[in-house]
Scaffold this active site. Structure first.
Site, mmCIF file in Angstrom:
data_model
loop_
_atom_site.group_PDB
_atom_site.id
_atom_site.type_symbol
_atom_site.label_atom_id
_atom_site.label_comp_id
_atom_site.label_asym_id
_atom_site.label_seq_id
_atom_site.Cartn_x
_atom_site.Cartn_y
_atom_site.Cartn_z
ATOM 1 N N CYS A 6 37.521 71.956 52.849
ATOM 2 C CA CYS A 6 37.016 70.581 52.873
ATOM 3 C C CYS A 6 36.772 70.109 54.299
ATOM 4 O O CYS A 6 37.708 69.725 55.007
ATOM 5 C CB CYS A 6 38.029 69.672 52.169
ATOM 6 S SG CYS A 6 37.577 67.934 52.261
ATOM 7 N N CYS A 62 37.719 66.489 55.001
ATOM 8 C CA CYS A 62 39.156 66.237 55.192
ATOM 9 C C CYS A 62 39.640 66.742 56.550
ATOM 10 O O CYS A 62 40.432 66.085 57.205
ATOM 11 C CB CYS A 62 39.993 66.943 54.118
ATOM 12 S SG CYS A 62 39.300 66.876 52.468
ATOM 13 N N ASP A 63 39.207 67.930 56.946
ATOM 14 C CA ASP A 63 39.829 68.602 58.095
ATOM 15 C C ASP A 63 38.928 68.754 59.320
ATOM 16 O O ASP A 63 39.386 69.230 60.355
ATOM 17 C CB ASP A 63 40.302 70.012 57.668
ATOM 18 C CG ASP A 63 41.298 69.943 56.515
ATOM 19 O OD1 ASP A 63 42.063 68.967 56.476
ATOM 20 O OD2 ASP A 63 41.312 70.859 55.668
#
Ligand code: NAP
Length: 309
Positions: free
Chosen positions: A135, A138-139
């Site tokens: 992701c 997200c990261d």
């Protein structure tokens, strides 16, 4: 005390599940939606949604899903958290088994969607959370001013490569062929982004790391078989998705890839059990189609319940 028998239990709270929830609640059916983690599904890890009608200029995935939830609340959709382990068909009643106990319903809509596919290469599992991610939304921000790699050639890989280029010093897009699967408009943007370099005809063979995390990847050329090393502390895997149907083995018919087989009206092989959205076989995987599926499944459930009082 008698157990509650819901008119319908919806499993999964992505765009398909929430739309089914909205339609069922509005139809005054006693509806419960059960979600394993957070409402919104895969859209929650999508940075920008620019092809969902009604939002010119685009909208972020989390913002769009927040609107879906607010809309469902207007009609009093009941939502609970839990993981379904199986469904037992007891004829007119379906028993939905969860770790926290059983739920009973007269109809079930499966809308569990799909999750990112894994590469299955040595080092991948060990490096999850230490350099390997599924992701970028997200990261991605952890990789400021360093080179990162992303594997895949579809819409997700290209969108995520562009997102990563906001932070990383360089983005290597590794693709196993010499042509991308992503839609043309995304390919055009990719070409215009000088921070992204496509490594054509390459597969990732191994992820290597030490106690600091991921250090480098072994790549293989699909034409020559030649191996090479790519130094990077981040590998984002975007090679498609697998349906979340492990709890449906022996419950409803699944195809060879694990997707739920239905007719055009979302009816599975079991009367009273329906499937909507990405989990269903043979449908375009888009928010718009998931929404259409959710509405169809809810309408069919309403009809089924009124005919099977
Ligand atoms: P996808 O379209 O299935 O593409 C997967 C990509 O990964 C393909 O390029 C495939 O290569 C590659 N791949 C598959 N297995 C691999 C492996 N083992 N090793 C290396 N490469 C591998 O998946 P996606 O991009 O996640 O998209 C999923 C669905 O969501 C699609 O229908 C897509 O259109 C949709 N989506 C839409 C949007 C949007 O509309 N904005 C955004 C994201 C996703 P090959 O090309 O060689 O098969």
């Amino acid at each position: 005390m008698s157990e509650t028998v819901y008119d319908v239990v919806i499993i999964g709270g992505g765009p398909a599940g929430l739309t089914a929830g909205l339609y069922c609640s509005r139809a005054r059916l006693n509806t419960l939606l059960i979600e394993k983690m957070i409402l919104g599904g895969q859209v929650m890890i999508t940075t920008d949604v620019e092809n969902y009608p009604g939002f010119p200029g685009g909208i972020t995935g989390p913002e769009l899903m927040e609107r879906f939830q607010t809309h469902c609340q207007e009609f009093g959709l009941q939502v609970t958290t839990g993981e379904v382990s199986t469904i037992v068909d007891e004829g007119k009643i379906k028993r939905i088994k969860t770790v926290d106990g059983d739920l009973l319903a007269r109809a079930v809509i499966i809308a569990t969607g799909a999750s990112p596919r894994k590469l299955g290469i040595p080092g991948e599992k060990e490096m999850i959370g230490r350099g390997v991610s599924y992701c970028a939304t997200c990261d991605g921000a952890f990789y400021r001013n360093v080179p990162v790699a992303i594997n895949g050639g579809g819409d997700t890989a290209v969108e995520e490569a562009m997102f990563l280029s906001r932070f990383a010093s360089k983005v290597y897009l590794i693709h196993r062929r010499d042509q991308l699967r992503a839609v043309e408009v995304l390919q055009e943007r990719l070409k215009a982004n000088d921070k992204i370099e496509v490594l054509w005809n390459k597969t990732v063979q191994e992820a290597h790391g030490d106690n600091t995390g991921l250090t480098h990847l072994t790549l293989e050329d699909t034409q020559s078989g030649e191996q090479s090393t790519l130094e990077t502390t981040g590998l984002f895997v975007a090679i498609g998705v697998t349906p979340i149907t492990h709890f449906l083995e022996g419950v409803v018919d699944l195809n060879d890839d694990g997707y739920v087989i239905t007719d055009t009206q979302c009816q599975t092989s079991v009367e009273g059990i329906y499937a909507a959205g990405d989990v269903r076989s043979g449908v375009l995987k888009q928010i718009a189609t998931a929404v259409g599926d959710g509405a169809t499944a809810a309408w069919v459930v309403e009809k089924f319940l009124s005919e099977n009082n």
